[in-house]
Write an enzyme that holds these catalytic residues in place. Structure first.
Site, PDB file in Angstrom:
ATOM      1  N   ASP A   1      34.815  48.565  31.276  1.00  0.00           N
ATOM      2  CA  ASP A   1      35.283  49.105  32.353  1.00  0.00           C
ATOM      3  C   ASP A   1      36.834  49.381  31.736  1.00  0.00           C
ATOM      4  O   ASP A   1      37.666  48.845  31.401  1.00  0.00           O
ATOM      5  CB  ASP A   1      35.334  48.150  33.395  1.00  0.00           C
ATOM      6  CG  ASP A   1      36.208  47.087  33.400  1.00  0.00           C
ATOM      7  OD1 ASP A   1      37.338  47.019  33.738  1.00  0.00           O
ATOM      8  OD2 ASP A   1      35.329  45.891  32.746  1.00  0.00           O
TER       9      ASP A   1
ATOM     10  N   GLU B   1      39.628  41.443  45.100  1.00  0.00           N
ATOM     11  CA  GLU B   1      40.398  40.421  44.474  1.00  0.00           C
ATOM     12  C   GLU B   1      41.753  40.354  45.067  1.00  0.00           C
ATOM     13  O   GLU B   1      42.014  41.223  45.889  1.00  0.00           O
ATOM     14  CB  GLU B   1      40.230  40.722  42.982  1.00  0.00           C
ATOM     15  CG  GLU B   1      40.793  42.072  42.419  1.00  0.00           C
ATOM     16  CD  GLU B   1      40.651  42.291  40.910  1.00  0.00           C
ATOM     17  OE1 GLU B   1      41.319  41.472  40.207  1.00  0.00           O
ATOM     18  OE2 GLU B   1      40.127  43.175  40.626  1.00  0.00           O
TER      19      GLU B   1
END
Length: 310
Positions: free
Chosen positions: A13, A102
């Protein structure tokens, strides 16, 4: 949660932190897919390398997915979903769109944050007509993300371990980000490395082509709906509903075979205990279908439909 294994495939990613990427070299180094950062928050922020990374990965022949970094402490789920959906509109996407939750998102608390994530995921599904999933840290998932999110696949981060921490919402991961300090040809500096389950990869990169549904006969009149799509027609025998085994297997992605030596059908390597062989086709009852194919089944007497979910 399962440990990563040799059967997993290698996916990275990326965002602007990786700078300019030589995607041909990335692919040559054994990477088979990429998750690309697209947006963040609910305003106008788009990752500066989003377009270049998306185009470069696709040109190199890599399957791609896009993710959005959530800022639920600042914006509504509807605002952020609309921002992301607008920016990925028209882009080639193989893997599900991912919600990255997050950090400061924890300020909402578990219940409110879970509801926010559900709202974002449902909104993006509706706006893009594309599957979605959720990314988060293993500890964050355990502390803040509730059971209503279990219906979507999990992309979990936990570094320097082969098996991520368990949580009360997901029993398995689809993608496991196990390192943030990997080296890959074509990228200067470190990059996040992920193990992706091969079955998950194949589902989106090499999807099973389900054969056309045969037209119902005068007997096969009961519609069989698998994961909200019409998949087959069943029949009523002696007051019980029976379903065509092979068509159900195709719709659910489960291996079905007829072993001539034993004159019996098998599902996933297990013998089918009760069945009827009619006109060369194997039919099984609704309960057996649910047990053998690993799903949930229900019968709607009003509409004369069988519903199967997996």
């Amino acid at each position: 949660m399962q440990a990563r294994s040799a059967g997993n495939v290698k996916v990275i990613d990326v965002s602007h932190h990786q700078g300019a990427i030589d995607w041909a070299k990335v692919k040559a180094d054994g990477v088979v897919g990429a998750m690309v950062k697209a947006t963040e928050g609910g305003g106008s922020y788009v990752d500066p390398t989003f377009a270049a990374n998306a185009a470069g990965a696709v040109k190199a022949g890599l399957p791609v997915g896009y993710y959005h970094y959530a800022r639920p402490e600042l914006n509504s789920a509807a605002q952020e979903a609309a921002h992301f959906a607008d920016k990925v509109k028209g882009m080639k996407a193989d893997f599900p769109h991912a919600l990255d939750v997050e950090g400061k998102a924890s300020r909402l608390g578990g219940a409110a944050l879970t509801a926010w994530c559900v709202a974002w995921l449902k909104a993006v599904e509706q706006l893009t007509s594309h599957p979605v999933m959720i990314y988060t840290g293993a500890s964050f998932a355990k502390s803040y993300l509730g059971k209503s999110l279990e219906q979507w696949p999990l992309w979990v981060a936990h570094y320097e371990v082969d098996q991520p921490m368990d949580n009360n919402t997901w029993s398995a991961w689809a993608i496991f980000q196990y390192s943030s300090e990997e080296k890959v040809d074509g990228i200067k500096g470190n990059v996040d490395m992920n193990a992706m389950e091969k079955a998950f990869y194949d589902k989106y990169v090499h999807p099973v082509v389900v054969p056309a549904i045969p037209k119902p006969t005068g007997i096969d009149t009961i519609k069989v709906v698998v994961n909200d799509k019409l998949a087959a027609y069943g029949r009523m025998i002696d007051g019980h509903v029976y379903l065509p085994l092979r068509l159900l297997g195709d719709a659910l992605g489960v291996d079905v075979e007829w072993r001539a030596a034993e004159a019996s059908p098998y599902v996933g390597g297990k013998i089918v205990p009760y069945y009827k062989l009619i006109d060369g086709k194997t039919y099984i009852g609704v309960r057996v279908a649910a047990e053998m194919l690993g799903g949930k089944a229900s019968w709607d007497n009003g509409t004369k439909k069988v519903y199967l979910y997996k």
